[in-house]
Write an enzyme that holds these catalytic residues in place. Structure first.
Site, short mmCIF file in Angstrom:
data_model
loop_
_atom_site.label_atom_id
_atom_site.label_comp_id
_atom_site.label_asym_id
_atom_site.label_seq_id
_atom_site.Cartn_x
_atom_site.Cartn_y
_atom_site.Cartn_z
N LYS A 50 0.82 -1.22 0.00
CA LYS A 50 0.00 0.00 0.00
C LYS A 50 0.85 1.27 0.00
O LYS A 50 0.44 2.30 -0.53
CB LYS A 50 -0.96 0.00 1.20
CG LYS A 50 -2.10 -0.99 1.04
CD LYS A 50 -3.12 -0.85 2.14
CE LYS A 50 -4.34 -1.71 1.84
NZ LYS A 50 -5.45 -1.49 2.78
N ASP A 88 -10.77 2.84 1.28
CA ASP A 88 -11.18 2.15 2.52
C ASP A 88 -12.14 2.99 3.37
O ASP A 88 -13.18 2.49 3.82
CB ASP A 88 -9.94 1.79 3.36
CG ASP A 88 -9.32 0.47 2.92
OD1 ASP A 88 -10.02 -0.35 2.30
OD2 ASP A 88 -8.12 0.27 3.20
P1 NAP Z 1 -2.65 -2.73 11.74
O1 NAP Z 1 -2.19 -1.56 10.94
O2 NAP Z 1 -1.71 -3.83 12.03
O3 NAP Z 1 -3.26 -2.19 13.13
C1 NAP Z 1 -3.64 -3.09 14.13
C2 NAP Z 1 -4.32 -2.34 15.26
O4 NAP Z 1 -4.75 -3.29 16.23
C3 NAP Z 1 -3.41 -1.35 16.00
O5 NAP Z 1 -4.17 -0.27 16.44
C4 NAP Z 1 -2.91 -2.21 17.17
O6 NAP Z 1 -2.52 -1.44 18.28
C5 NAP Z 1 -4.17 -2.96 17.50
N1 NAP Z 1 -3.90 -4.19 18.26
C6 NAP Z 1 -3.28 -5.30 17.81
N2 NAP Z 1 -3.21 -6.22 18.79
C7 NAP Z 1 -3.80 -5.67 19.89
C8 NAP Z 1 -4.03 -6.11 21.21
N3 NAP Z 1 -3.64 -7.33 21.63
N4 NAP Z 1 -4.67 -5.28 22.07
C9 NAP Z 1 -5.08 -4.06 21.65
N5 NAP Z 1 -4.88 -3.57 20.42
C10 NAP Z 1 -4.24 -4.38 19.54
O7 NAP Z 1 -3.90 -3.44 11.03
P2 NAP Z 1 -5.02 -2.80 10.06
O8 NAP Z 1 -4.66 -3.09 8.67
O9 NAP Z 1 -5.27 -1.39 10.48
O10 NAP Z 1 -6.27 -3.73 10.41
C11 NAP Z 1 -6.95 -3.60 11.64
C12 NAP Z 1 -8.22 -4.45 11.64
O11 NAP Z 1 -9.10 -3.98 10.61
C13 NAP Z 1 -7.98 -5.92 11.34
O12 NAP Z 1 -8.84 -6.68 12.15
C14 NAP Z 1 -8.36 -6.09 9.88
O13 NAP Z 1 -8.86 -7.37 9.59
C15 NAP Z 1 -9.48 -5.06 9.75
N6 NAP Z 1 -9.62 -4.52 8.39
C16 NAP Z 1 -10.83 -4.66 7.79
C17 NAP Z 1 -11.03 -4.15 6.52
C18 NAP Z 1 -12.36 -4.32 5.86
O14 NAP Z 1 -12.49 -4.03 4.66
N7 NAP Z 1 -13.39 -4.71 6.58
C19 NAP Z 1 -9.98 -3.49 5.87
C20 NAP Z 1 -8.75 -3.37 6.52
C21 NAP Z 1 -8.58 -3.89 7.79
P3 NAP Z 1 -1.00 -0.85 18.37
O15 NAP Z 1 -1.00 0.39 17.51
O16 NAP Z 1 -0.83 -0.55 19.81
O17 NAP Z 1 -0.08 -1.92 17.86
#
Ligand code: NAP
Length: 279
Positions: A70, A106
């Site tokens: 990305k 998104d």
């Molecule tokens: P990312 O950049 O890796 O961010 C992950 C987030 O989750 C961060 O805020 C992280 O906190 C937090 N996190 C991870 N483990 C945690 C824990 N044990 N306790 C509390 N917070 C925790 O991932 P992303 O791409 O943004 O995706 C995030 C979520 O959105 C995922 O579940 C993904 O499947 C979903 N998503 C859905 C779509 C859709 O189209 N529906 C699109 C994209 C993503 P820290 O900053 O403290 O590490």
């Protein structure tokens, strides 16, 4: 049927073999009778620019871009939309006036999904986003652009929450548990609750803290009902999972590629069938 005029669209990523995007976009091509086909291309880190060159050479409709490309794909585009520039992340590449444009659908997809699924408009709403990664940032920016009254970001790492809050300008802030009490809309943008992970049985925040009028959106769609959404359902709160965002970010991409109104119902039906959710 594939013909000599069939035009390609593709998702590039690594890994990409579990992507639902081919099912969603091919349902759209079929529903509208467009002579196009959408495939998933495994592209190793460091090679995203070559995929964009292929799009240029073969005049593909465009590309969906997923992890880990990305950011990398930015330099391969001729221009970026304001959204992609602000987020420093591209999830969609399309043609406009002979130029290759990098965009990010998104956040807009999240808003469209919320409206389509629950009839919720975020204008003048108090919003809390839990999480501060890539998905959270896209949602924060979209909420601010759509006229939310305020957007509070609650995240495990404070520094990332500060950066995400900055995307919402004056109405953005780093949130705390008290913000949940007043929230009209709470979005889980963490991976807490995702299936097949050590976080699958956990909840990102306590639903008991929310008002009875609050709407809960979980960006996770696997499982279809996370522990958070089960708790929201049990409390009688309006809620949705991440399938709406997934489908409507694809709807926005399809529209950029084809200049047609995307068949959102057919795309949602295909996504639900693929994830085992009945309509
Ligand atoms: P990312 O950049 O890796 O961010 C992950 C987030 O989750 C961060 O805020 C992280 O906190 C937090 N996190 C991870 N483990 C945690 C824990 N044990 N306790 C509390 N917070 C925790 O991932 P992303 O791409 O943004 O995706 C995030 C979520 O959105 C995922 O579940 C993904 O499947 C979903 N998503 C859905 C779509 C859709 O189209 N529906 C699109 C994209 C993503 P820290 O900053 O403290 O590490």
């Amino acid at each position: 049927m594939i013909t000599a005029q069939t035009r390609l669209a593709a998702v590039i990523g690594s890994p990409v073999e579990h992507s639902l995007s081919p099912i969603i976009h091919n349902a759209a091509f079929a529903a509208l009778g467009v002579d196009g086909v959408y495939v998933a291309l495994e592209v190793a880190p460091g090679h995203a620019a070559e995929a964009v060159s292929a799009m240029r050479m073969f005049d593909w409709f465009g590309l969906s871009v997923t992890m880990p490309h990305k950011h990398e794909v930015i330099d391969a585009c001729d221009v970026l939309t304001d959204t992609a520039q602000t987020l420093e992340a591209v999830n969609c590449v399309f043609w406009s006036d002979g130029k290759i444009v990098g965009d990010n659908t998104d956040g807009h997809g999240f808003l469209r999904g919320l409206r389509a699924d629950l009839g919720v408009d975020v204008e003048a709403k108090k919003c809390v986003v839990v999480g501060a990664g890539g998905a959270a940032k896209a949602v924060v920016l979209a909420l601010a652009d759509a006229g939310a009254e305020r957007v509070a970001i609650i995240n495990r790492s404070f520094e990332r929450a500060e950066i995400a809050a900055g995307l919402a300008g004056d109405i953005g802030s780093v949130g705390e548990a008290a913000d949940l009490v007043e929230a009209d809309l709470v979005v889980n943008a963490t991976s807490v609750g995702m299936a097949s992970t050590e976080l699958s049985a956990q909840m990102p925040f306590d639903v008991a803290a929310l008002s009875a009028a609050a709407v809960v959106a979980d960006l996770i769609y696997h499982p279809a009902e996370t522990p958070l959404l089960a708790a929201a359902r049990q409390r009688g709160l309006r809620h949705q999972n991440g399938l709406a965002m997934l489908v409507f970010q694809a709807v926005s991409q399809f529209e950029r590629w084809t200049d047609l109104d995307a068949p959102a119902d057919a795309m949602m039906a295909a996504a639900k069938a693929a994830t085992g959710v009945q309509r």
